[in-house]
Design a protein around this motif. Structure first.
Motif, PDB file in Angstrom:
ATOM      1  N   ASP A  48      18.239 -19.546  71.114  1.00 29.22           N
ATOM      2  CA  ASP A  48      18.744 -18.415  70.319  1.00 29.22           C
ATOM      3  C   ASP A  48      17.598 -17.593  69.740  1.00 29.22           C
ATOM      4  N   ASP A  49      16.572 -18.280  69.239  1.00 28.55           N
ATOM      5  CA  ASP A  49      15.416 -17.581  68.673  1.00 28.55           C
ATOM      6  C   ASP A  49      14.758 -16.677  69.715  1.00 28.55           C
ATOM      7  N   ARG A  51      16.126 -15.611  72.561  1.00 26.07           N
ATOM      8  CA  ARG A  51      17.101 -14.609  73.014  1.00 26.07           C
ATOM      9  C   ARG A  51      17.103 -13.394  72.082  1.00 26.07           C
ATOM     10  N   LEU A  52      16.963 -13.668  70.788  1.00 28.68           N
ATOM     11  CA  LEU A  52      16.944 -12.578  69.808  1.00 28.68           C
ATOM     12  C   LEU A  52      15.617 -11.824  69.812  1.00 28.68           C
ATOM     13  N   ALA A  53      14.553 -12.483  70.274  1.00 32.67           N
ATOM     14  CA  ALA A  53      13.211 -11.875  70.207  1.00 32.67           C
ATOM     15  C   ALA A  53      12.835 -11.067  71.449  1.00 32.67           C
ATOM     16  N   ARG A  55      12.602  -8.483  74.569  1.00 30.65           N
ATOM     17  CA  ARG A  55      12.937  -7.068  74.790  1.00 30.65           C
ATOM     18  C   ARG A  55      12.785  -6.753  76.263  1.00 30.65           C
ATOM     19  N   ALA A  67       7.101 -15.574  69.612  1.00 32.05           N
ATOM     20  CA  ALA A  67       8.425 -16.031  70.061  1.00 32.05           C
ATOM     21  C   ALA A  67       8.438 -17.447  70.625  1.00 32.05           C
ATOM     22  N   GLN A 129      21.169  -6.005  76.877  1.00 33.03           N
ATOM     23  CA  GLN A 129      22.287  -5.262  76.284  1.00 33.03           C
ATOM     24  C   GLN A 129      22.010  -3.776  76.473  1.00 33.03           C
TER      25      GLN A 129
END
Length: 174
Positions: A48-49, A51-53, A55, A67, A129
């Protein structure tokens, strides 16, 4: 023929052996399950960490330098859609921890041997996204050394303890 005492003792020992075996299997399974669940949770948080970081850029996937600085026993590899290694936090050969899982487009846990080490692996697709395109895959792995050692130690205790208990019970029953 065999005396009644001998027959009763054998039956008693057999029933006790079955009960202890069932108990041993249950304890072994519960220990294994809880240790692996703990590792899975660690891998999931790390995924999750990252995935959020991450780009997505024109040049490919970019990760901030921090990351991959996760807990000490989580190894990470990030692969782009073309199958090139973009980043890893451990100096190992540039092959996936679990090559068989690389092609699937969904998150999956597996166990694999990598460089002779037994690993629990989480393969996780990196989705950009908002279009939802898979732009890469990350594999997070944690060694199962402690789990294997715990299972081995428990097995020895259960087998030797069970054997002693059955022999003692047979002796007392006799």
């Amino acid at each position: 023929g065999v005396t009644l005492r001998a027959r009763l003792t054998l039956w008693y020992a057999a029933v006790l052996t079955l009960v202890l075996a069932a108990f041993g299997v249950a304890v072994y399974a519960l220990l294994s399950l809880s240790l692996i669940r703990e590792i899975d949770a660690t891998l999931n948080v790390a995924a999750d960490d990252i995935r959020l970081a991450f780009r997505r850029e024109v040049t490919g996937i970019r990760l901030p330098p921090m990351a991959l600085d996760l807990t000490a026993n989580v190894y990470v590899q990030v692969w782009d859609a073309g199958g090139a290694l973009v980043a890893q936090n451990v100096s190992v050969p540039e092959t996936p921890f679990d090559p068989d899982r690389m092609a699937q487009g969904e998150a999956a846990y597996s166990e694999a041997r990598f460089e002779g080490i037994h690993l629990r692996v989480l393969t996780y697709p990196l989705v950009a996204q908002p279009e939802g395109a898979v732009v890469g895959t990350m594999q997070l792995a944690s060694p199962l050394t402690t789990v294997d050692e715990a299972q081995h130690a428990l097995l020895i205790v259960l087998l030797s303890g069970g054997l002693v208990a059955v022999l003692l019970a047979a002796l007392v029953g006799w």
